[in-house]
Design a protein around this motif. Structure first.
Motif, PDB file in Angstrom:
ATOM      1  N   PHE A  24       0.807  -1.208   0.000  1.00 51.94           N
ATOM      2  CA  PHE A  24       0.000   0.000   0.000  1.00 51.94           C
ATOM      3  C   PHE A  24       0.851   1.275   0.000  1.00 51.94           C
ATOM      4  O   PHE A  24       0.338   2.359   0.237  1.00 51.94           O
ATOM      5  CB  PHE A  24      -0.935  -0.018   1.214  1.00 51.94           C
ATOM      6  CG  PHE A  24      -1.795  -1.258   1.257  1.00 51.94           C
ATOM      7  CD1 PHE A  24      -2.863  -1.406   0.402  1.00 51.94           C
ATOM      8  CD2 PHE A  24      -1.488  -2.307   2.116  1.00 51.94           C
ATOM      9  CE1 PHE A  24      -3.640  -2.551   0.412  1.00 51.94           C
ATOM     10  CE2 PHE A  24      -2.261  -3.457   2.145  1.00 51.94           C
ATOM     11  CZ  PHE A  24      -3.343  -3.584   1.282  1.00 51.94           C
ATOM     12  N   LEU A  25       2.131   1.131  -0.293  1.00 51.02           N
ATOM     13  CA  LEU A  25       3.015   2.294  -0.354  1.00 51.02           C
ATOM     14  C   LEU A  25       2.613   3.232  -1.498  1.00 51.02           C
ATOM     15  O   LEU A  25       2.414   2.800  -2.631  1.00 51.02           O
ATOM     16  CB  LEU A  25       4.459   1.844  -0.565  1.00 51.02           C
ATOM     17  CG  LEU A  25       5.255   1.412   0.676  1.00 51.02           C
ATOM     18  CD1 LEU A  25       6.577   0.797   0.252  1.00 51.02           C
ATOM     19  CD2 LEU A  25       5.498   2.600   1.596  1.00 51.02           C
ATOM     20  N   VAL A  26       2.512   4.523  -1.174  1.00 54.35           N
ATOM     21  CA  VAL A  26       2.245   5.547  -2.181  1.00 54.35           C
ATOM     22  C   VAL A  26       3.095   6.769  -1.855  1.00 54.35           C
ATOM     23  O   VAL A  26       3.606   6.923  -0.749  1.00 54.35           O
ATOM     24  CB  VAL A  26       0.752   5.945  -2.228  1.00 54.35           C
ATOM     25  CG1 VAL A  26      -0.106   4.795  -2.719  1.00 54.35           C
ATOM     26  CG2 VAL A  26       0.276   6.434  -0.855  1.00 54.35           C
ATOM     27  N   SER A  27       3.214   7.658  -2.839  1.00 58.13           N
ATOM     28  CA  SER A  27       3.988   8.882  -2.635  1.00 58.13           C
ATOM     29  C   SER A  27       3.152   9.991  -2.019  1.00 58.13           C
ATOM     30  O   SER A  27       3.661  10.828  -1.284  1.00 58.13           O
ATOM     31  CB  SER A  27       4.567   9.372  -3.968  1.00 58.13           C
ATOM     32  OG  SER A  27       5.470   8.432  -4.500  1.00 58.13           O
ATOM     33  N   GLY A  28       1.845  10.021  -2.347  1.00 59.58           N
ATOM     34  CA  GLY A  28       0.999  11.100  -1.873  1.00 59.58           C
ATOM     35  C   GLY A  28      -0.387  10.610  -1.533  1.00 59.58           C
ATOM     36  O   GLY A  28      -0.563   9.715  -0.724  1.00 59.58           O
TER      37      GLY A  28
END
Length: 237
Positions: free
Chosen positions: A157-161
């Motif tokens: 579930f890693l995201v930048s924003g």
């Protein structure tokens, strides 16, 4: 948080987002500041439409049931994992009284290859239930009190924003790298980074190189790499 009640049933149908750059977990229907503001105005609980140092729990004004979460990840690691064997109940939480409140963020975290858990107190936990309120997201509850939360398979579930993850495919190598990040960038070692310790710089650069060098899910690796590079740029360049 005011007293809560656990309600069995369907969890929120919302994909969690681990925004690693800001160290937050979002479980909400919004993808922009404007959508978030409208959501806050339509619900009740903790948080507001501005970026806040406090945790955000928004509840439906009609039913009192949980509508969304925005949770901060602390930078101090805990040594215990007593919650892992707790029973899991699928459902949600509701406010017993529909009031606005302020929720301080968690004080410790515990990262493994498969889970990220954050706790609101360093005190020993009582007997708890893991309430699965959204896919892969459990709230740690005892009676009418909330003690923390867990995100299972956090690397997925890693995201930048504010964007939603583009794919839920597993990346075992990234799971190990994310744990390495949480182990490395934590109090009291953060003080060494703030003091521009050269050994910490080497460790951060080594971690960045390992994130770049392996195959996996590119956009999620880029999110973690951006976080590591941000620390290097801010404290060392």
């Amino acid at each position: 948080m005011p007293p809560i009640e656990v309600v069995e049933g369907d969890p929120l149908p919302l994909t969690p987002r681990l925004a690693i750059l800001g160290l937050t977990l979002d479980v909400g229907p919004y993808t922009s500041p404007e959508e978030h503001e409208r959501h806050v105005l339509a619900t009740i609980g903790s948080g507001n439409w501005h970026p806040s140092e406090y945790d955000e729990f928004r509840f439906d004004r009609a039913t009192g049931l949980l509508s969304s979460l925005r949770l901060h990840i602390p930078e101090r690691n805990a040594q215990t994992d007593s919650w892992r064997a707790a029973p899991v109940l699928q459902g949600t939480i509701g406010l017993k009284d529909l009031v606005s409140f302020t929720m301080n963020p968690c004080v410790t975290r515990h990262a493994t290859l498969t889970e990220l858990t954050c706790l609101y107190s360093a005190d020993p936990l009582p007997e708890i239930t893991r309430v699965r309120v959204a896919p892969n997201v459990d709230l740690l509850v005892s009676g009418d009190r909330l003690h923390g939360w867990t995100l299972r398979e956090p690397e997925r579930f890693l995201v930048s924003g504010r964007e939603f993850p583009q794919t839920g495919a597993a990346d075992p190598g990234l799971a190990a790298l994310l744990k390495d990040y949480f182990d490395l960038v934590a109090d009291p070692a953060i003080e060494r980074i703030e003091d521009q310790d050269p050994d910490m710089l080497k460790a951060l650069r080594d971690l960045a190189d390992r994130i770049r060098s392996r195959n996996g899910v590119p956009e999620r690796r880029e999110a973690l790499l951006a976080k590591v590079n941000d620390i290097i740029d801010f404290f060392y360049d």
